[in-house]
Write a protein that holds these residues in place. Sequence first.
Motif, short mmCIF file in Angstrom:
data_model
loop_
_atom_site.label_atom_id
_atom_site.label_comp_id
_atom_site.label_asym_id
_atom_site.label_seq_id
_atom_site.Cartn_x
_atom_site.Cartn_y
_atom_site.Cartn_z
N GLY A 25 6.71 -8.62 2.15
CA GLY A 25 7.83 -9.55 2.23
C GLY A 25 8.20 -10.21 0.92
O GLY A 25 8.94 -11.20 0.91
N TYR A 26 7.69 -9.69 -0.20
CA TYR A 26 8.03 -10.26 -1.51
C TYR A 26 7.88 -9.20 -2.59
O TYR A 26 7.24 -8.16 -2.38
N PHE A 27 8.47 -9.48 -3.75
CA PHE A 27 8.26 -8.64 -4.93
C PHE A 27 6.98 -9.13 -5.62
O PHE A 27 6.95 -10.28 -6.10
N PRO A 28 5.91 -8.35 -5.67
CA PRO A 28 4.71 -8.79 -6.39
C PRO A 28 5.05 -9.21 -7.82
O PRO A 28 5.81 -8.54 -8.52
N LEU A 78 2.02 -3.36 -9.36
CA LEU A 78 3.14 -3.29 -10.30
C LEU A 78 4.18 -2.29 -9.82
O LEU A 78 5.39 -2.50 -9.99
N ILE A 79 3.71 -1.20 -9.20
CA ILE A 79 4.65 -0.24 -8.60
C ILE A 79 5.43 -0.92 -7.48
O ILE A 79 6.65 -0.74 -7.34
N LEU A 80 4.73 -1.73 -6.68
CA LEU A 80 5.39 -2.45 -5.58
C LEU A 80 6.37 -3.50 -6.11
O LEU A 80 7.33 -3.84 -5.42
N PHE A 85 8.76 -0.94 -1.10
CA PHE A 85 8.58 0.04 -0.03
C PHE A 85 7.86 1.30 -0.50
O PHE A 85 7.74 2.27 0.26
N SER A 86 7.36 1.31 -1.74
CA SER A 86 6.70 2.49 -2.28
C SER A 86 5.39 2.76 -1.54
O SER A 86 4.48 1.92 -1.53
N ASN A 87 5.27 3.95 -0.98
CA ASN A 87 4.05 4.31 -0.27
C ASN A 87 2.89 4.53 -1.25
O ASN A 87 1.74 4.18 -0.96
N ASN A 88 3.20 5.09 -2.42
CA ASN A 88 2.15 5.31 -3.42
C ASN A 88 1.58 3.98 -3.92
O ASN A 88 0.36 3.83 -4.06
N GLY A 89 2.46 3.03 -4.19
CA GLY A 89 2.00 1.71 -4.63
C GLY A 89 1.16 1.03 -3.57
O GLY A 89 0.12 0.43 -3.87
N PHE A 90 1.61 1.13 -2.31
CA PHE A 90 0.87 0.52 -1.21
C PHE A 90 -0.51 1.16 -1.07
O PHE A 90 -1.52 0.46 -0.91
N THR A 91 -0.57 2.50 -1.16
CA THR A 91 -1.84 3.20 -1.03
C THR A 91 -2.82 2.78 -2.12
O THR A 91 -4.00 2.49 -1.86
N MET A 92 -2.35 2.73 -3.36
CA MET A 92 -3.22 2.37 -4.48
C MET A 92 -3.76 0.96 -4.33
O MET A 92 -4.97 0.73 -4.48
#
Length: 334
Positions: A25-28, A78-80, A85-92
């Motif tokens: 719900g926010y931009f990190p 940082l990707i997030l 909504f980046s799945n790669n950023g969330f996974t990492m």
Amino acid sequence: MSSTANVWTCDAVTPICPIQDSLYGYFPSLPANAFFLALFIILLITQLYLGIRYRTWTFAFALSCGCLVEAVGYIGRLILHHNPFSNNGFTMQICCLIMGPAWLAMGVYLTLKHVVKAFGPQYSYLKPKYYTWLFIGGDCVSLSLQAAGGGLSAGAIGNLSQLSLGSNIAIAGIIMQPVTLAIFAALAGLFLLRRYLARRNGVPEKEETLVNPQLQTIRFKLFVGAVVIAFLTIFTRCVYRIAEMMGGWGNPLMQDQAEFIALDSVMCSLAALALTIFHPGFCFPQMVQPISFGRRKLLTTLEDNRPAHSASSASSEADLEKADIAKPGEFYFR
């Protein structure tokens, strides 16, 4: 979070996919996450250098792994920042930031064995070597559960049941951490209490466990303080993560960036900083030793100061264990 489905159907922030519909719900924060990334990279390099210089191999391995996975986790955040909504950023970030403190906790666990050996194994309920296997084993189980849960959650694209299963497994792993830390604190407290009562009652010290003058210095006391700080900060972070994960994905606590920074980022940073600044290499020389696979092993400073007949008597299996010398083929944590 206004629309759970959008978490899986959106791939960028748009008028149709507002930031509020992302899991966090926010931009990190870019400055905060860049700062923690740089900090953990610096700590990683420092731990590798100190580990090689002082030969604290197991301690260096645990702390280096902790700093490394924390750094990778902040790369994910940082990707997030650029795409929530980046799945790669969330996974990492979900996999690494959940597991990072477990590696840092290993550094805390490794100290108890050597404190017990230095201040009197007779006051301990367990043989010193069992502390390492007990707590490192518990941490490995916790890590495995967190890794499995994080992996399931990261791969649950649109599958809410898998997401829930992964979350529950990760929660089980996170809950195991404070439980293991609590058992560690209880055993350490009992050891210190028994030693204090023995000294108060005038029980004479055994010759081989007379406290080395090096363990009465300010540096050693600062090292003990650093271990206490690391313990408290990791424990605080674990309690926070349990509350965050148990609220479900996208709950108000999970979407509070300030609390995440204060109770996760800062806590883990303080733990890693304390164990790096007051490194056992120059604060607790009894931990300075290579991993042994056979009979030959350099003696610790404490053992060097023992009478010559004590070292020469280490011929039987019991004496080898007492002298902390690995028997042939035995793997040895230091």
